[in-house]
Design an enzyme around this catalytic site. Structure first.
Site, short mmCIF file in Angstrom:
data_model
loop_
_atom_site.label_atom_id
_atom_site.label_comp_id
_atom_site.label_asym_id
_atom_site.label_seq_id
_atom_site.Cartn_x
_atom_site.Cartn_y
_atom_site.Cartn_z
N GLU A 263 -35.75 28.48 31.23
CA GLU A 263 -34.77 29.41 30.94
C GLU A 263 -34.42 29.10 29.55
O GLU A 263 -33.89 28.19 28.93
CB GLU A 263 -33.59 28.98 32.01
CG GLU A 263 -32.34 29.50 31.84
CD GLU A 263 -32.33 30.97 32.13
OE1 GLU A 263 -33.06 31.57 32.91
OE2 GLU A 263 -31.90 31.86 30.98
N THR A 305 -34.45 37.31 33.03
CA THR A 305 -35.63 36.49 33.68
C THR A 305 -36.40 37.28 34.53
O THR A 305 -37.55 36.92 34.52
CB THR A 305 -34.87 35.38 34.61
OG1 THR A 305 -33.67 34.63 33.85
CG2 THR A 305 -35.83 34.19 35.11
N HIS A 420 -28.90 27.95 30.73
CA HIS A 420 -28.38 29.02 31.06
C HIS A 420 -27.15 29.16 29.96
O HIS A 420 -26.38 28.25 30.25
CB HIS A 420 -28.35 29.45 32.05
CG HIS A 420 -28.33 30.94 32.59
ND1 HIS A 420 -27.07 31.55 32.32
CD2 HIS A 420 -29.12 31.93 32.73
CE1 HIS A 420 -27.40 32.90 32.34
NE2 HIS A 420 -28.61 32.93 32.87
N ASP A 479 -38.46 32.37 28.80
CA ASP A 479 -38.44 33.46 29.58
C ASP A 479 -37.70 34.75 28.77
O ASP A 479 -38.10 35.77 28.87
CB ASP A 479 -37.57 33.53 30.95
CG ASP A 479 -36.15 32.90 30.77
OD1 ASP A 479 -35.55 32.57 29.61
OD2 ASP A 479 -35.41 33.12 31.86
N HIS A 480 -36.97 34.31 27.79
CA HIS A 480 -36.05 35.24 26.86
C HIS A 480 -35.23 34.54 26.02
O HIS A 480 -35.05 33.15 26.02
CB HIS A 480 -35.40 36.09 27.55
CG HIS A 480 -34.64 35.72 28.72
ND1 HIS A 480 -33.14 35.17 28.21
CD2 HIS A 480 -34.35 35.67 30.01
CE1 HIS A 480 -32.69 34.59 29.55
NE2 HIS A 480 -33.48 34.91 30.63
C1 GP9 Z 1 -30.74 33.36 37.67
C2 GP9 Z 1 -31.70 33.08 36.77
C3 GP9 Z 1 -30.99 33.32 35.33
O1 GP9 Z 1 -31.67 33.18 39.09
O2 GP9 Z 1 -33.06 33.55 36.90
O3 GP9 Z 1 -31.09 34.78 35.30
P1 GP9 Z 1 -30.90 35.32 33.53
O4 GP9 Z 1 -29.39 35.60 33.43
O5 GP9 Z 1 -31.49 34.39 32.85
O6 GP9 Z 1 -31.75 36.51 33.98
MN MN Z 2 -33.32 33.64 32.40
#
Ligand code: GP9
Ligand code: MN
Length: 634
Positions: A263, A305, A420, A479-480
């Site tokens: 994340e 994500t 996050h 992921d980003h």
């Molecule tokens: C939520 C997680 C986070 O299930 O994948 O989401 P994001 O805000 O990073 O897209």
């Molecule tokens: Mn994410």
């Protein structure tokens, strides 16, 4: 007598008309200026030059008059209220966009509104994006309220011909705004994927109108698509260099696959120290013992994500607006779990959030996942949660028994969560001090990244203890981005240099680590992106199915052309970084003439367009066999 009455009536009528127009003009000016000031100063749109300033100023005028015209028409006898309603709604729409912008550095699009299921977990993030000065977004509304309150209500019926003339003026204004934008930026509205650029040129309100038109068009695309559309996409895909085999082809045949989605993990934290301490000590050690791609970019859009999951599993691009996970669940795809099924693999996704978040429960079925271990499979309590939910250490720990039930070989995806936004942590989890820029998101980011690093270390130990290590390969990717463009000042302090658009593009690098037990570590600096993960992984497993539908390439292939396309049409290749309409020399970040980037711009646009066409038209249904085999029709 009668003549006097008539002339008085006419006078009062003209007075009324005047009052009506006065109210219309007053409301127009107040709402227009309010919109201008808010869109100019609340969004960080990097306005440069007189032309852009002028466009910013002028573009809310047409849309304001249009909305007021419609509202006055509907509320013919309550035009005070009509003016107030338009003012309030305009400010509310701006406010929502501003909050969204602070979080995602982007504007809301219609498909984002489908994402109603994403409501849980947002709580803590929302509070951090509200500012006290947001109240001023409603200044226009309060001004109008003040000016209109207590006044004699103006009861005017607008004579019809006047109304048509009024609308003609408005339509002209709108057309002029859009045409000016199209002249200054050819194909801005037809081919641009860059929403900031669109808003800069036509303004927030016009943008929403444009978004409405574009999305209604999108809805009809599936209906009108036919198999010839897929043929042209296929011939495009076939033209690309397909015959790229890496020396590692088949090196991990039959192994279990651990796919770890990290994340918000950006590349700049790797090998970096804060206050003399490594931020990612475990990841650094793992990278040294793995194939580590340090010029690897995330390619996600509004689906965050879920976009990264889509890209990694399908080797296709995410959509320019909204999340494919929400908008195109009914489509046919050929995703990694579907391909691997043929080779005896069981696929599973592990993620301790609600199954509905990002619509995963539905989309995972479409993509062929055999199992989804969502929040309901985990014991989540106050004590073991922080921020968005279950802490990563507990998540990994509780995942182990679930994983061990799976038949081998498996394709298991783990999606971490603690790191996050807004990067909350419990004091006992702080293994490193926060940074001291004064920007809480940036400062705390390092602490939660460090925490994730530790959680990962524990997980890898548990995998070894369970005897799963030797027979598996591990693919870890960010992921980003975690730190958005809105934190440039603090990031400049961290990196020790100004965050230009070039630097901002470089900050989109995320780590990609491919760990194959027994293989020596090597850092590879080829430019690549998330669409390349699927072909790379499948080739390691000795599988070529899916190559013909991949937009990415095997990263180990020596004759691959290094290229990474961003969702907004920016790109990075061996020599250039193209972003914010500027062409940079990749080596030193100096600006060069745009012409040098033209071929890359064309190439990026074409790839994105074909990928979008396939998704909008649901084109894979024309070539894939019926579910569940998903074999290619012969
Ligand atoms: C939520 C997680 C986070 O299930 O994948 O989401 P994001 O805000 O990073 O897209
Ligand atoms: Mn994410």
């Amino acid at each position: 007598m009668l003549g006097k009455d008539l002339s008085e009536l006419r006078r009062s009528e003209s007075l009324n008309r005047l009052s009506h127009w006065r109210l219309f003009a007053l409301a127009t000016i107040v709402i227009w200026l309010n919109t201008y000031v808010v869109q100019r100063y609340y969004f960080d749109l990097s306005i440069t030059g007189l032309y852009q300033e002028w466009m910013m100023l002028i573009n809310p005028l047409g849309s304001t008059m249009l909305m007021l015209g419609i509202a006055f028409l509907i509320f013919r006898r309550r035009q005070h209220i009509a003016a107030l309603a338009v003012s309030f709604l305009t400010s509310a729409l701006l406010a929502v966009n501003i909050w969204y912008f602070r979080f995602y550095n982007d504007f809301i699009t219609l498909p984002v509104l489908y994402q109603k299921r994403n409501t849980n977990g947002l709580g803590s993030s929302v509070v951090t994006i509200l500012e006290w000065f947001d109240l001023f977004i409603f200044t226009g509304f309060f001004v109008l309220l003040f000016l209109l309150y207590g006044r004699r209500r103006i009861r005017v019926q607008l004579p019809r011909p006047q109304l048509y003339k009024g609308f003609a003026v408005i339509a002209c204004l709108l057309l002029i705004t859009w045409a000016m934008a199209e002249v200054a930026r050819p194909q801005l509205l037809s081919r641009s994927f860059d929403r900031q650029l669109i808003v800069k040129n036509i303004g927030t309100m016009n943008y929403h109108l444009y978004d409405l038109v574009m999305n209604s068009r999108m809805e009809t695309r599936r209906v009108f698509a036919d198999s010839t559309d897929m043929e042209s996409a296929q011939s495009y895909l076939a033209q690309r260099q397909q015959d790229v085999r890496s020396p590692l082809f088949g090196a991990a045949e039959g192994k279990n696959v651990f796919l770890i989605s990290m994340e918000s993990l950006q590349g700049f934290v790797m090998y970096r120290e804060l206050n003399g301490q490594a931020i990612t000590p475990y990841l650094n050690a793992l990278a040294q013992d793995s194939y580590y791609f340090d010029q690897f970019y995330h390619q996600t859009g509004q689906g965050k994500t879920s976009d990264s999951e889509f890209i990694v599993d399908n080797s296709m691009f995410a959509l320019p607006s909204g999340a494919v996970f929400f908008t195109h669940t009914q489509n046919r795809f050929l995703a990694t779990p579907q391909i691997l099924k043929k080779y005896g693999y069981t696929s599973a996704s592990f993620h301790a959030n609600d199954a509905t978040f990002w619509n995963r429960d539905l989309m995972y079925d479409t993509l062929g996942y055999d199992h989804f271990f969502d929040k309901s499979y985990y014991e989540v309590t106050e004590e073991n949660s922080v921020g968005w939910g279950l802490r990563d250490k507990d998540f990994f720990e509780q995942s182990m028994p679930l994983l061990q039930q799976l038949p081998q070989p498996f394709y298991a995806k783990f999606i971490s969560l603690t790191n996050h936004f807004p990067y909350e942590y419990e004091p006992e989890d702080a293994l490193i001090d926060p940074a001291e820029t004064g920007d809480a998101s940036v400062d705390n980011y390092f602490v939660t990244v460090r925490y994730f690093d530790e959680a990962l270390k524990h997980f890898m130990e548990q995998v070894k203890d369970a005897g799963l290590y030797e027979d598996s390969i591990f693919i870890l990717y960010g992921d980003h981005y975690g730190i958005s463009e809105n934190h440039k000042k603090a990031m400049a302090e961290i990196l020790g240099r100004e965050i230009t658009p070039y630097e901002q593009a470089q900050l989109q690098r995320v780590p990609l680590i491919i760990h194959i037990p027994g293989h020596e570590g090597k850092t590879l600096s080829t430019v690549g992106g998330q669409i390349d993960v699927r072909p790379t992984l499948l080739h390691l497993l000795g599988i070529t199915d899916g190559d013909h539908l991949s937009f990415g390439y095997d990263l180990f292939a020596e004759n691959r052309v290094p290229f990474a396309i961003f969702r907004d049409g920016s790109f990075v290749n061996e020599d250039h970084v193209y972003t914010s309409e500027i062409c940079y020399n990749r080596a030193d970040g100096s600006e060069i003439e745009l012409a040098a980037c033209e071929p890359g711009i064309e190439r990026a646009g074409t790839a994105l367009n074909y990928s979008d066409e396939i998704i909008y038209g649901d084109l894979l249904r024309f070539i894939l066999d019926d579910a569940p085999t998903n074999a290619i029709k012969q």
